[in-house]
Write an enzyme that holds these catalytic residues in place. Structure first.
Site, PDB file in Angstrom:
ATOM      1  N   GLU A  48       0.826  -1.210   0.000  1.00 49.87           N
ATOM      2  CA  GLU A  48       0.000   0.000   0.000  1.00 49.87           C
ATOM      3  C   GLU A  48       0.858   1.256   0.000  1.00 49.87           C
ATOM      4  O   GLU A  48       2.090   1.191   0.159  1.00 49.87           O
ATOM      5  CB  GLU A  48      -0.940  -0.031   1.219  1.00 49.87           C
ATOM      6  N   GLU A  59      -1.980 -10.178  -5.820  1.00 44.99           N
ATOM      7  CA  GLU A  59      -2.035 -11.018  -7.027  1.00 44.99           C
ATOM      8  C   GLU A  59      -1.193 -10.422  -8.147  1.00 44.99           C
ATOM      9  O   GLU A  59      -0.500 -11.136  -8.877  1.00 44.99           O
ATOM     10  CB  GLU A  59      -3.483 -11.163  -7.518  1.00 44.99           C
TER      11      GLU A  59
HETATM   12  N1  THU Z   1      -6.152  -6.458  -2.067  1.00 45.31           N
HETATM   13  C1  THU Z   1      -5.345  -7.412  -2.621  1.00 45.31           C
HETATM   14  O1  THU Z   1      -4.140  -7.449  -2.392  1.00 45.31           O
HETATM   15  N2  THU Z   1      -5.923  -8.319  -3.430  1.00 45.31           N
HETATM   16  C2  THU Z   1      -7.256  -8.337  -3.737  1.00 45.31           C
HETATM   17  O2  THU Z   1      -7.665  -9.064  -4.609  1.00 45.31           O
HETATM   18  C3  THU Z   1      -8.179  -7.496  -2.989  1.00 45.31           C
HETATM   19  C4  THU Z   1      -7.552  -6.340  -2.321  1.00 45.31           C
HETATM   20  C5  THU Z   1      -5.532  -5.470  -1.199  1.00 45.31           C
HETATM   21  C6  THU Z   1      -5.531  -4.078  -1.755  1.00 45.31           C
HETATM   22  C7  THU Z   1      -5.436  -3.267  -0.486  1.00 45.31           C
HETATM   23  O3  THU Z   1      -4.065  -3.184  -0.114  1.00 45.31           O
HETATM   24  C8  THU Z   1      -6.168  -4.095   0.536  1.00 45.31           C
HETATM   25  O4  THU Z   1      -6.239  -5.395   0.026  1.00 45.31           O
HETATM   26  C9  THU Z   1      -7.570  -3.621   0.851  1.00 45.31           C
HETATM   27  O5  THU Z   1      -8.279  -3.384  -0.303  1.00 45.31           O
END
Ligand code: THU
Length: 132
Positions: A48, A59
């Site tokens: 993030e 992913e």
């Molecule tokens: N997130 C993922 O890493 N993969 C997903 O398929 C859904 C969301 C992450 C993005 C963000 O850092 C956090 O989860 C919350 O949305």
């Protein structure tokens, strides 16, 4: 559910990757792993940013690792989320790009302690966009 050694390794890679997630803003750490047709496994975690829109999903980090290593054919995926959440729409599309057979490409959704569900990539992104 009885898992093969390869499936267990893929799921374990996703769980291990989740431990390195950088998710201070959402508090939602995710780990992912993709298996490619040469048997290798590539992992990723979400990363993030204070500028929230710059955050990258687990992913897509895993897919980039695979492509960087010269592996462009994904045959199975595992995603470890806190609550059994499934891949976002953008990640489904990115996975599809590198999945030659989405009907045969398992997507294992797991939590740190249990396997939640097995989908196929085709079921998660019906009518996905392709140019080749
Ligand atoms: N997130 C993922 O890493 N993969 C997903 O398929 C859904 C969301 C992450 C993005 C963000 O850092 C956090 O989860 C919350 O949305």
């Amino acid at each position: 559910m009885t898992l093969s050694a390869a499936e267990r390794a893929l799921i374990q890679a996703a769980r291990t990757a989740r431990q390195n997630a950088y998710a201070p803003y959402s508090g939602y750490p995710v780990g992912a792993a993709v298996q490619t047709d040469d048997g290798r496994i590539f992992a990723g975690c979400n990363v993030e940013n204070a500028s929230y829109g710059l955050s990258i999903c687990a992913e897509r980090v895993a897919v980039c690792h695979a492509v960087m290593a010269g592996a462009q054919r994904i045959t199975a995926v595992a995603v470890c989320t806190p609550d059994g959440g499934t891949p976002c729409g953008a990640c489904r599309q990115v996975l599809l790009e590198f999945a030659p057979d989405p009907e045969a490409c398992a997507v294992w959704i797991v939590k740190p302690d249990i396997v939640v569900q097995r989908y196929t990539l085709a079921s998660l992104i019906p009518h996905g966009f392709r140019l080749k």
